[in-house]
Design a protein around this motif. Structure first.
Motif, short mmCIF file in Angstrom:
data_model
loop_
_atom_site.label_atom_id
_atom_site.label_comp_id
_atom_site.label_asym_id
_atom_site.label_seq_id
_atom_site.Cartn_x
_atom_site.Cartn_y
_atom_site.Cartn_z
N GLY A 18 0.97 -1.48 0.19
CA GLY A 18 -0.36 0.34 -0.06
C GLY A 18 0.74 1.17 0.15
O GLY A 18 0.75 2.45 -1.06
N MET A 19 1.56 1.03 0.85
CA MET A 19 2.89 2.47 0.99
C MET A 19 3.20 2.55 -0.30
O MET A 19 3.98 3.44 -0.49
CB MET A 19 3.82 2.07 2.35
N LEU A 20 4.23 1.72 -0.85
CA LEU A 20 4.45 1.50 -2.26
C LEU A 20 3.69 2.20 -3.05
O LEU A 20 4.23 2.44 -4.11
CB LEU A 20 5.16 0.23 -2.86
N CYS A 21 2.24 1.63 -3.40
CA CYS A 21 1.24 2.16 -4.41
C CYS A 21 1.04 3.31 -4.03
O CYS A 21 0.94 4.63 -5.34
CB CYS A 21 -0.14 1.51 -3.81
N LEU A 22 1.19 4.00 -2.67
CA LEU A 22 1.42 5.50 -2.93
C LEU A 22 2.24 6.48 -3.56
O LEU A 22 2.08 7.46 -3.97
CB LEU A 22 1.43 5.84 -1.00
#
Length: 62
Positions: A18-22
């Motif tokens: 999720g953090m990488l997608c953000l």
């Protein structure tokens, strides 16, 4: 015991995803401005965080 550890590992993986997608969405927005691809990154981040929350709740039950 092993399922709790597995759920913790999966929870961490989903949070990182999720953090990488953000981060990818923010980078895309800075470089290219607003587009549908930004919405895709945000949607993938939300889904990843929902999966992490689901794994967290499963881990807390056991």
């Amino acid at each position: 015991m092993a399922t709790s550890r597995t759920n913790r590992i999966l929870e961490i993986i989903w949070i990182i995803t999720g953090m990488l997608c953000l981060a990818a969405g923010l980078r895309y927005f800075i470089l290219n401005g607003y587009s549908n691809r930004l919405l895709l990154f945000l949607l993938m981040a939300v889904i990843s965080f929902l999966y992490a929350w689901f794994r967290h709740s499963q881990r807390k039950k056991s």
